[in-house]
Design a protein around this motif. Structure first.
Motif, PDB file in Angstrom:
ATOM      1  N   PHE A 114      56.586  13.068  93.144  1.00 27.78           N
ATOM      2  CA  PHE A 114      57.736  12.380  93.211  1.00 27.78           C
ATOM      3  C   PHE A 114      58.259  11.747  91.827  1.00 27.78           C
ATOM      4  N   ARG A 126      59.164   9.461  89.530  1.00 28.15           N
ATOM      5  CA  ARG A 126      58.814   7.914  89.419  1.00 28.15           C
ATOM      6  C   ARG A 126      60.019   7.240  89.715  1.00 28.15           C
ATOM      7  N   LEU A 149      60.962   6.861  93.509  1.00 29.00           N
ATOM      8  CA  LEU A 149      60.461   5.748  94.103  1.00 29.00           C
ATOM      9  C   LEU A 149      60.874   4.320  93.707  1.00 29.00           C
ATOM     10  N   THR A 150      60.963   4.037  92.204  1.00 26.90           N
ATOM     11  CA  THR A 150      61.511   2.790  91.822  1.00 26.90           C
ATOM     12  C   THR A 150      62.912   2.371  92.563  1.00 26.90           C
ATOM     13  N   VAL A 156      64.168   8.249 100.067  1.00 24.86           N
ATOM     14  CA  VAL A 156      63.401   7.013 100.122  1.00 24.86           C
ATOM     15  C   VAL A 156      64.629   5.751 100.204  1.00 24.86           C
ATOM     16  N   ILE A 175      60.077   6.651 103.553  1.00 21.89           N
ATOM     17  CA  ILE A 175      59.779   7.712 102.637  1.00 21.89           C
ATOM     18  C   ILE A 175      59.952   8.900 103.710  1.00 21.89           C
ATOM     19  N   LEU A 198      53.194  -1.127  96.126  1.00 19.06           N
ATOM     20  CA  LEU A 198      53.990   0.039  95.554  1.00 19.06           C
ATOM     21  C   LEU A 198      54.632  -0.632  94.252  1.00 19.06           C
ATOM     22  N   LEU A 221      53.946   0.625  90.404  1.00 22.24           N
ATOM     23  CA  LEU A 221      55.117   1.347  89.627  1.00 22.24           C
ATOM     24  C   LEU A 221      55.255   0.394  88.448  1.00 22.24           C
TER      25      LEU A 221
END
Length: 139
Positions: free
Chosen positions: A56, A58, A61-62, A76, A89, A107, A111
């Motif tokens: 993924f 980064r 996801l953030t 996401v 997700i 999570l 991160l």
């Protein structure tokens, strides 16, 4: 969560969302390294001998913690109306599709650690672009 000066890893409990059935709990291992500062490797432990691995961005996801993001194979988005903040997700490949939900707190903690290792906007400082180009041209 484990981490060193250049790597971070964590296990994340999540649920596989199965239509018309209760969600199936799973564990995923998240790994980050300054050697590949834009990416997070996620290994989904599905009960098979080998985990299913995805890479993924980064940033995906953030951003996905606060708003919907992604196109194509990976999407996401934050869940709505849950008592515990969760993130959704969705993964799609030629082999099938899967949707997961995971708690935001662990999570976000993971991160945060990755951004302590490589701050946002400084990822390029950790990549030797010339050697990467050479490696791809001559391999």
């Amino acid at each position: 969560m484990n981490s060193s000066g250049t790597t971070a890893s964590a296990e994340l409990g999540l649920r596989l969302v199965v239509p018309d059935r209760t969600a199936v709990p799973l564990v995923a291992r998240l790994d980050y390294t300054a050697d590949d500062p834009y990416a997070i490797k996620v290994a989904f432990h599905t009960g098979e001998d080998e985990p299913v691995e995805w890479i993924f961005a980064r940033e995906l996801l953030t951003v996905g913690i606060v708003r919907p993001v992604g196109e194509g194979d990976v999407k996401v988005w934050p869940a709505r109306g849950e008592s515990e903040r969760t993130i959704n997700i969705a993964l799609s490949s030629p082999f099938g599709q899967a949707e997961f939900d995971a708690p935001v707190a662990p999570l976000a903690e993971f991160l945060h650690r990755t951004y302590e290792i490589v701050p946002a906007g400084q990822e390029g400082d950790y990549i030797d672009l010339d050697s990467e180009i050479e490696r791809h041209l001559y391999s």
